[in-house]
Design an enzyme around this catalytic site. Structure first.
Site, mmCIF file in Angstrom:
data_model
loop_
_atom_site.group_PDB
_atom_site.id
_atom_site.type_symbol
_atom_site.label_atom_id
_atom_site.label_comp_id
_atom_site.label_asym_id
_atom_site.label_seq_id
_atom_site.Cartn_x
_atom_site.Cartn_y
_atom_site.Cartn_z
ATOM 1 N N PRO A 43 -3.623 63.788 -1.879
ATOM 2 C CG PRO A 43 -3.614 64.590 -4.085
ATOM 3 C CD PRO A 43 -4.424 64.594 -2.816
ATOM 4 C CB CYS A 44 0.635 61.286 0.368
ATOM 5 S SG CYS A 44 0.938 59.946 -0.819
ATOM 6 C CD GLN A 45 1.975 62.974 -5.110
ATOM 7 O OE1 GLN A 45 1.176 63.449 -4.313
ATOM 8 N NE2 GLN A 45 1.623 62.556 -6.313
#
Length: 897
Positions: free
Chosen positions: A94-96
């Protein structure tokens, strides 16, 4: 590989976009890991054989043995797979936390730490390869984010883990710690036929195989015979059957404003009296805000498909209908097959699609991986660019951080804002134009900036004190020029007008220099001003015909012959071609001078005529160098033995392809300038009795050995050869030069000063380095740069001058320096081969000795480069070259033997 199948395990699988593309490239996914229940339902409905693993589960609760057991059951082999039997592990943690929007937590954020679970499972599974995908923000993310309100004056300097790019350093180190050969690149999806501008960072690791080379682009914003044009939104949706589009409708208040916009417009095109009302609090915020009230354009690629195409800041409104793009339209842009079913609400489907890797991009990457794993021969980006470091492909707007994805700026229409501003500031005679452009950064800010704002931009001098970056006189010039550029221009046209002015300012001197090869300076200036742009250089263009109408017949015919060689000219080509011709012609004369011979182009008149002949026929001659031996050029020569030999030398050199030719020009240019400087240096050494200078003059160098490693002489001559090393660095497209800042190259977030060796260091240099360190690391005057370092072209770490202990720095040696600065592994060998070719061109052992009159001949039987290779190997750690690289080097070494 099991039963000749390529086996993959998918982590953070999402809606299966990455894995679906890999599947189309020949991979068989045997286990998936995904926590989102709608995503797992999407996978199990489309791929029933994955139903066992396609259930919501947290990657942190899983072990490698669990996944290997699942893989064995999915394959029906009645045993778990063993570590090392899986071909590929994929995933996009996940890249948030790496996003450039909102609160950035980077890898200390719990979501960022999921990257470590990817590392943990790869370590346990031991696949032959892994592939990890993430957002572009990873390239600039710190490890620990300090709010901007807590930075600057009155606050302590940023710590190393608060610097831009710190997260990338940690991620790269963790991946390499697994024992894999790791490549990474910033990939633009549109370059691979995806109808969407979408940039993602891709990491690929391989073990026991060749290094992974990213696939070559198939499309370009500026197409040519090898690259197709970027696919557009219309291309993506023209065959889509979507009779009942599924979407989240806009509110009536949103529709009020969107109804006033046409395709390709956004909030900036709203009536002035409605803009603030429509934008609300966002009106006063920074940034371009291009996603607000955005209607898409049919004739361009879609912007990045987001997880919320219906929200205010990420609008993806249909070009013609008052609705956001439908679920199926977004899927089509992401190149999902029409029959791929997405489970869940419309909002959930948008999220699944927006988070996915475009299927066709994954297929391109998978095809390259498949060839690597099967040990098939294949060409790719990294390999091709290593061997073509000076060949400029067609433009793309991708920002570069490594040679696998360079920023090709051959057309001024694709200049960055900082490049545009730099041209404008140079025209306004701003001394530190590049640094000011770095500070202002955007054309929009330039259009609004006032005198007081410019006075508040500070610079750090060599003593570490703040001073005004540009003087009051320069500020007045800048504002006056800007007002002149914008006189009578409507507000909505101001940016495009500024871009046009900047393009012309950059092209004008290039055009003048080319014209001056055939007419005098006054006429060249007049013609250039009449033409207005390089694109007008077409012999059937009325403006071109009018511009040369009053020339003498001979001058007019020369220009027509020259410019008729190409249907289109670029600034880059127009700048390089006269330089190539001038260098080769001068090199032939210098070669004769070295050996006390006379050739027929010795006089200035015949020399000028020969240069004009080469210019007018360059492309035909390069395609068939033998024309030189039979064409009218021989009429310029007396057919002496020396003349024929010189023409043969030039014909042999033209057998090199364009990129090697440009590299050779760099060496020859330096030799030509040395021929002028060294006699003066000799005179100065004798008059001043300078022992360092005197000793330098009589050091021998066989086969241009100093050229390849950046210089091994002392004092003034050391600087001479160190300059060439810096030039070589600057020719790599992934290295950005900042001339006015005194920084040689910038790679990622690191600024480097390149020095030829520790012996050139002195106290004044150290003081300057200290000031630049304060400027770059502490004062953040160059916002894109986080660290400042020194790199040495050769030498040993313990040789460092005592003064260097006063500042923190990084000393790199030999290949380590080359690889760190250029991101390329085997290019030094290409330079090595070219450098070895140089003395053979001149038929000498010692170029310095030849200039000074010693005339040491190059022994034909000594055509091997053993001495040079010995020196080279002592300075650069050997690596195993690819067959393609070795072929290139053999081709170069075969010339003039």
């Amino acid at each position: 590989m099991i039963d000749r199948q390529l086996i993959s395990i998918s982590l953070f699988s999402g809606a299966f976009g990455l894995d679906l593309g890999l599947e189309q490239a020949g991979f068989h996914t045997v286990s998936v890991v995904e926590i989102d229940p709608d995503c797992t339902k999407t996978i199990s409905l489309n791929r029933p054989h994955l139903s066992e693993s396609a259930v919501p589960r947290d990657v942190r609760d899983l072990t490698a043995s669990i996944l290997l057991e699942e893989a064995g059951r999915a394959l029906g082999i009645n045993r778990p797979l063993q570590p090392g039997e899986v071909d590929l592990v994929t995933g996009g943690p996940p890249c948030q936390s790496f996003s450039t929007v909102g609160k950035r937590g980077s890898i200390l954020d719990p979501r960022g730490s999921l990257f470590m679970d990817f590392v943990r499972l790869v370590r346990g599974i031991q696949p032959r390869c892994f592939m990890m995908e993430n957002v572009r923000g990873l390239l600039s993310a710190p490890i620990r984010h300090r709010p901007h309100v807590l930075r600057g004056h009155g606050y302590p300097p940023l710590e190393s883990d608060e610097m831009r790019g710190a997260a990338l350093v940690v991620v790269s180190a963790e991946l390499k710690s697994l024992g894999y050969e790791v490549s990474h690149a910033l990939i633009e999806a549109a370059d691979y036929g995806i109808p969407q501008n979408r940039q993602r960072v891709i990491f690929v690791g391989s073990k026991g195989l060749h290094r992974f080379n990213f696939p070559l682009p198939t499309h370009s914003k500026n197409p040519n015979k090898n690259l197709q044009k970027w696919r557009t939104l219309e291309d993506a949706l023209q065959n889509l059957v979507d009779d009942q589009p599924e979407f989240v409708p806009y509110s009536n208040s949103r529709l009020k404003y969107l109804s006033l916009l046409k395709a390709g417009q956004n909030w900036k095109y709203l009536p002035d009296e409605l803009k603030q009302e429509a934008m609300g609090g966002a009106y006063e915020s920074g940034g371009g805000k291009v996603g607000f009230y955005r209607r898409l354009s049919w004739d361009k690629p879609s912007p990045t498909v987001t997880t919320c195409p219906h929200q205010k800041a990420t609008d993806m409104c249909h070009p013609e209908e008052l609705r956001p793009l439908s679920v199926r339209e977004c899927a089509k842009i992401q190149t999902f097959p029409d029959d791929w079913f997405f489970y869940g609400s419309a909002t959930s489907k948008y999220r699944q699609i927006g988070n996915a890797v475009p299927v066709e991009l994954a297929k391109a990457l998978g095809g390259q991986l498949s060839k690597l794993l099967k040990e098939e021969s294949f060409s790719g980006r990294e390999e091709a660019f290593q061997l073509s470091i000076f060949e400029l492909p067609q433009p793309t707007e991708a920002v570069t951080i490594c040679p696998s994805n360079r920023n090709y700026q051959t057309n001024k229409n694709f200049m960055s804002d900082k490049a545009i501003l730099n041209n404008l500031f140079k025209d306004a005679q701003i001394k530190r134009s590049a640094l000011l452009a770095e500070n202002i950064r955007t054309v929009e800010k330039y259009l609004q900036i006032e005198e007081e704002d410019l006075k508040n931009i500070l610079w750090v001098d060599k003593k570490g004190k703040n001073e005004q970056m540009i003087k009051d006189r320069e500020i007045t010039q800048l504002i006056t020029k800007r007002d002149l550029y914008l006189r009578g221009v409507q507000i909505e046209d101001r940016r495009s007008n500024i871009e046009s002015v900047s393009t012309w300012l950059a092209d004008l001197p290039v055009l003048k220099e080319s014209l001056k090869c055939f007419v005098d300076s006054r006429k060249a200036t007049r013609i250039a001003n009449l033409l207005e742009k390089i694109e007008a250089l077409k012999v059937d263009n009325p403006k071109f015909c009018e511009a040369i109408e009053n020339l003498a017949p001979g001058e007019r015919n020369n220009l027509i012959s020259f410019f008729s060689q190409r249907e289109e000219w670029s600034s880059t080509l127009l700048k390089k071609l006269p330089m190539r011709v001038r260098t080769f012609s001068s090199a032939l004369r210098l070669r004769a001078k070295f050996h006390n011979k006379t050739i027929s182009i010795a006089s200035e008149e015949s020399f000028l005529e020969f240069k004009r002949y080469l210019l007018k026929n360059w492309f035909n001659i390069q395609a068939n160098p033998n024309l030189l031996l039979t064409d009218e050029a021989t009429a310029l020569f007396g057919n002496q033995v020396e003349d024929i030999e010189s023409i043969q030398v030039l014909a042999s050199l033209l057998e090199l392809d364009t990129n090697k030719l440009d590299l050779l020009v760099l060496f020859l240019d330096e030799i030509l300038s040395i021929a002028e400087r060294i006699p003066n240096l000799a005179k100065e050494a004798i008059l001043t009795e300078n022992p360092f200078l005197f000793r330098s003059l009589f050091l021998k160098f066989k086969e241009a050995e100093e050229f390849a490693v950046g210089g091994k002489l002392n004092s003034s001559l050391e600087t001479t050869y160190g300059n060439l090393f810096e030039k070589l660095m600057g020719e790599f497209e992934n290295c950005q030069r900042i001339y006015d800042g005194g920084v040689d190259v910038v790679v990622g977030g690191d600024a480097f000063d390149i020095k030829s060796g520790p012996n050139v260091m002195n106290k004044s240099m150290v003081d300057a380095f200290s000031a630049k360190q304060v400027l770059i690391q502490d004062k953040k005057m160059l916002p894109d740069i986080s660290t400042y370092k020194i790199a040495l072209g050769y030498g040993k770490k313990e040789q460092l001058n005592q003064f260097m202990g006063k500042i923190e720095f990084e000393i790199l040696t030999g290949r380590e320096s080359w690889k760190k600065i250029t991101g390329i592994e085997h290019s030094p060998e290409i330079v090595f081969a070219i450098a070895g070719l140089v003395p053979r061109i001149f038929n000498v052992k010692s170029l310095v000795g030849s200039v000074l009159g010693e005339s040491e001949r190059y022994e034909k039987e000594n055509t091997d480069v053993s001495e040079f290779e010995k020196l080279f190997r002592n300075n650069f750690t050997p690596i195993n070259l690819t067959p393609e690289a070795q072929t290139e080097i053999s081709t170069i070494n075969s010339l003039l033997v």
